[in-house]
Design a protein around this motif. Structure first.
Motif, PDB file in Angstrom:
ATOM      1  N   LEU A  94       4.332  14.161 -18.870  1.00 26.19           N
ATOM      2  CA  LEU A  94       3.966  13.765 -17.505  1.00 26.19           C
ATOM      3  C   LEU A  94       4.448  14.794 -16.484  1.00 26.19           C
ATOM      4  O   LEU A  94       3.867  14.905 -15.400  1.00 26.19           O
ATOM      5  CB  LEU A  94       4.549  12.393 -17.177  1.00 26.19           C
ATOM      6  N   SER A  95       5.487  15.549 -16.825  1.00 21.94           N
ATOM      7  CA  SER A  95       5.992  16.559 -15.893  1.00 21.94           C
ATOM      8  C   SER A  95       5.017  17.730 -15.737  1.00 21.94           C
ATOM      9  O   SER A  95       5.169  18.548 -14.822  1.00 21.94           O
ATOM     10  CB  SER A  95       7.353  17.078 -16.366  1.00 21.94           C
TER      11      SER A  95
ATOM     12  N   ARG B 177       1.808  10.076  -8.440  1.00 24.26           N
ATOM     13  CA  ARG B 177       2.137   8.916  -9.253  1.00 24.26           C
ATOM     14  C   ARG B 177       1.800   9.115 -10.725  1.00 24.26           C
ATOM     15  O   ARG B 177       1.273   8.230 -11.394  1.00 24.26           O
ATOM     16  CB  ARG B 177       1.437   7.662  -8.721  1.00 24.26           C
ATOM     17  N   ALA B 178       2.117  10.271 -11.250  1.00 23.99           N
ATOM     18  CA  ALA B 178       1.855  10.543 -12.670  1.00 23.99           C
ATOM     19  C   ALA B 178       2.582   9.557 -13.565  1.00 23.99           C
ATOM     20  O   ALA B 178       2.144   9.274 -14.683  1.00 23.99           O
ATOM     21  CB  ALA B 178       2.262  11.975 -13.012  1.00 23.99           C
ATOM     22  N   GLU B 179       3.693   9.006 -13.082  1.00 24.20           N
ATOM     23  CA  GLU B 179       4.486   8.082 -13.893  1.00 24.20           C
ATOM     24  C   GLU B 179       3.757   6.783 -14.189  1.00 24.20           C
ATOM     25  O   GLU B 179       4.180   6.007 -15.059  1.00 24.20           O
ATOM     26  CB  GLU B 179       5.825   7.790 -13.208  1.00 24.20           C
ATOM     27  N   LEU B 180       2.641   6.515 -13.490  1.00 24.26           N
ATOM     28  CA  LEU B 180       1.868   5.300 -13.734  1.00 24.26           C
ATOM     29  C   LEU B 180       0.928   5.438 -14.928  1.00 24.26           C
ATOM     30  O   LEU B 180       0.334   4.449 -15.373  1.00 24.26           O
ATOM     31  CB  LEU B 180       1.055   4.930 -12.489  1.00 24.26           C
ATOM     32  N   LEU B 181       0.783   6.638 -15.450  1.00 25.22           N
ATOM     33  CA  LEU B 181      -0.183   6.878 -16.523  1.00 25.22           C
ATOM     34  C   LEU B 181       0.364   6.427 -17.874  1.00 25.22           C
ATOM     35  O   LEU B 181       1.535   6.611 -18.190  1.00 25.22           O
ATOM     36  CB  LEU B 181      -0.539   8.361 -16.589  1.00 25.22           C
ATOM     37  N   HIS B 182      -0.533   5.833 -18.690  1.00 26.49           N
ATOM     38  CA  HIS B 182      -0.237   5.525 -20.080  1.00 26.49           C
ATOM     39  C   HIS B 182      -0.566   6.761 -20.924  1.00 26.49           C
ATOM     40  O   HIS B 182      -1.545   7.450 -20.668  1.00 26.49           O
ATOM     41  CB  HIS B 182      -1.103   4.370 -20.600  1.00 26.49           C
ATOM     42  N   ILE B 183       0.245   7.022 -21.937  1.00 20.14           N
ATOM     43  CA  ILE B 183      -0.055   8.081 -22.903  1.00 20.14           C
ATOM     44  C   ILE B 183      -0.716   7.405 -24.096  1.00 20.14           C
ATOM     45  O   ILE B 183      -0.079   6.665 -24.836  1.00 20.14           O
ATOM     46  CB  ILE B 183       1.219   8.826 -23.306  1.00 20.14           C
TER      47      ILE B 183
ATOM     48  N   PHE C 231       0.838  -1.197   0.000  1.00 18.90           N
ATOM     49  CA  PHE C 231       0.000   0.000   0.000  1.00 18.90           C
ATOM     50  C   PHE C 231       0.874   1.249   0.000  1.00 18.90           C
ATOM     51  O   PHE C 231       0.638   2.194  -0.758  1.00 18.90           O
ATOM     52  CB  PHE C 231      -0.920   0.000   1.217  1.00 18.90           C
ATOM     53  N   ILE C 232       1.903   1.252   0.839  1.00 22.63           N
ATOM     54  CA  ILE C 232       2.795   2.408   0.926  1.00 22.63           C
ATOM     55  C   ILE C 232       3.503   2.630  -0.409  1.00 22.63           C
ATOM     56  O   ILE C 232       3.586   3.766  -0.905  1.00 22.63           O
ATOM     57  CB  ILE C 232       3.828   2.200   2.048  1.00 22.63           C
ATOM     58  N   CYS C 233       3.991   1.553  -1.014  1.00 24.83           N
ATOM     59  CA  CYS C 233       4.686   1.675  -2.308  1.00 24.83           C
ATOM     60  C   CYS C 233       3.756   2.231  -3.381  1.00 24.83           C
ATOM     61  O   CYS C 233       4.124   3.131  -4.143  1.00 24.83           O
ATOM     62  CB  CYS C 233       5.235   0.322  -2.739  1.00 24.83           C
ATOM     63  N   ASP C 234       2.542   1.697  -3.449  1.00 31.14           N
ATOM     64  CA  ASP C 234       1.600   2.122  -4.487  1.00 31.14           C
ATOM     65  C   ASP C 234       1.156   3.566  -4.278  1.00 31.14           C
ATOM     66  O   ASP C 234       0.906   4.296  -5.242  1.00 31.14           O
ATOM     67  CB  ASP C 234       0.377   1.206  -4.497  1.00 31.14           C
ATOM     68  N   ALA C 235       1.060   3.987  -3.017  1.00 32.28           N
ATOM     69  CA  ALA C 235       0.568   5.334  -2.722  1.00 32.28           C
ATOM     70  C   ALA C 235       1.647   6.401  -2.837  1.00 32.28           C
ATOM     71  O   ALA C 235       1.338   7.568  -3.084  1.00 32.28           O
ATOM     72  CB  ALA C 235      -0.045   5.367  -1.319  1.00 32.28           C
ATOM     73  N   THR C 236       2.911   6.023  -2.664  1.00 30.22           N
ATOM     74  CA  THR C 236       3.979   7.016  -2.595  1.00 30.22           C
ATOM     75  C   THR C 236       5.027   6.900  -3.686  1.00 30.22           C
ATOM     76  O   THR C 236       5.743   7.869  -3.955  1.00 30.22           O
ATOM     77  CB  THR C 236       4.711   6.907  -1.247  1.00 30.22           C
TER      78      THR C 236
END
Length: 243
Positions: free
Chosen positions: A95-96, A102-108, A18-23
């Protein structure tokens, strides 16, 4: 643009996950935070990484509440000199521009070149993203195109019949060309070949000097969004892709 979190329901999940996914922390760093006593669940300090987190529990890190990002669907008005990728040595990623966790989790979903502006869709729903980009799905992309030279008279017919691109064995799929002036057009295509719009006009002996994507399927770029701004998609916009 204000940050936001999507509403999300969670199944039973280990506290360290949970901590990893949230942060975005690694599992090792999450366990160190637990060992230091930085993590609390419902105001009680928890050091066990295997502790089970369920819906309704409040997890905090150093007193700050944590939450999972949920499933997000966004539109962005892409500016020039940004890339639809995660890493580049010359230009920043789109994404910047997103001030969300966690913007890095998004697909473009459907990329644009660095010098192309306009509508970019982003999501962490892989199936939805596939519906936007899959060649088997009919999801038209409309571009406003500025040309270096006046367009030839037969352009509409040639694009409707399919264009032979340099290095390609098959013609492009039929495309809809709407002439706005001698050097400005709207072009709707259903494919996403490499530099396709630029190559289509090059095949007609012309050059694209400005390219802006206005729509993907039934999703129109919000005219209130300045370059670099974004907003969440509406339920109707999300459903239009699935449909």
């Amino acid at each position: 643009m204000a940050a936001f979190l999507a509403v999300v329901r969670i199944a039973i999940v280990r506290l360290d996950k949970f901590i990893c996914d949230a942060t975005g922390l690694t599992r090792s760093l999450a366990k160190k935070a637990l060992h230091r006593g930085d993590i609390a669940v419902d105001a009680i300090s928890i050091k066990d990484p295997g502790f089970k987190v369920t819906d309704g529990m409040q997890v905090t890190l150093a007193g700050e509440p944590l939450a999972l990002p949920g499933t997000r669907y966004l539109m962005l008005n892409k500016p020039q000199d940004t890339l639809c990728s995660t890493i580049d040595e010359y230009y920043p990623s789109v994404l910047s521009l997103l001030d969300i966790p966690r913007a890095e989790l998004l697909h473009i979903a459907g990329r644009l070149d660095a010098d192309t502006t306009g509508l970019v869709l982003l999501t962490d729903d892989g199936q939805w993203s596939h519906c936007v980009t899959s060649p088997k799905k009919i999801c038209g992309k409309r571009y406003r195109v500025q040309l270096a030279e006046p367009l030839i008279d037969t352009a509409e017919a040639q694009f409707a019949a399919g264009v032979q691109l340099h290095g390609e064995r098959e013609l492009t799929q039929p495309a809809l060309l709407q002439r706005l002036s001698a050097t400005e057009v709207l072009l709707t295509i259903s494919e996403g070949k490499y530099h396709q719009v630029k190559r289509m006009f090059a095949a007609l002996g012309n050059k694209v000097v400005g390219l802006h994507r206005e729509a993907v399927g039934d999703i129109e770029l919000d005219p209130s969004l300045a370059l670099g701004e974004w907003r969440a998609l509406t339920e109707a916009e999300i459903a239009s892709v699935r449909g």
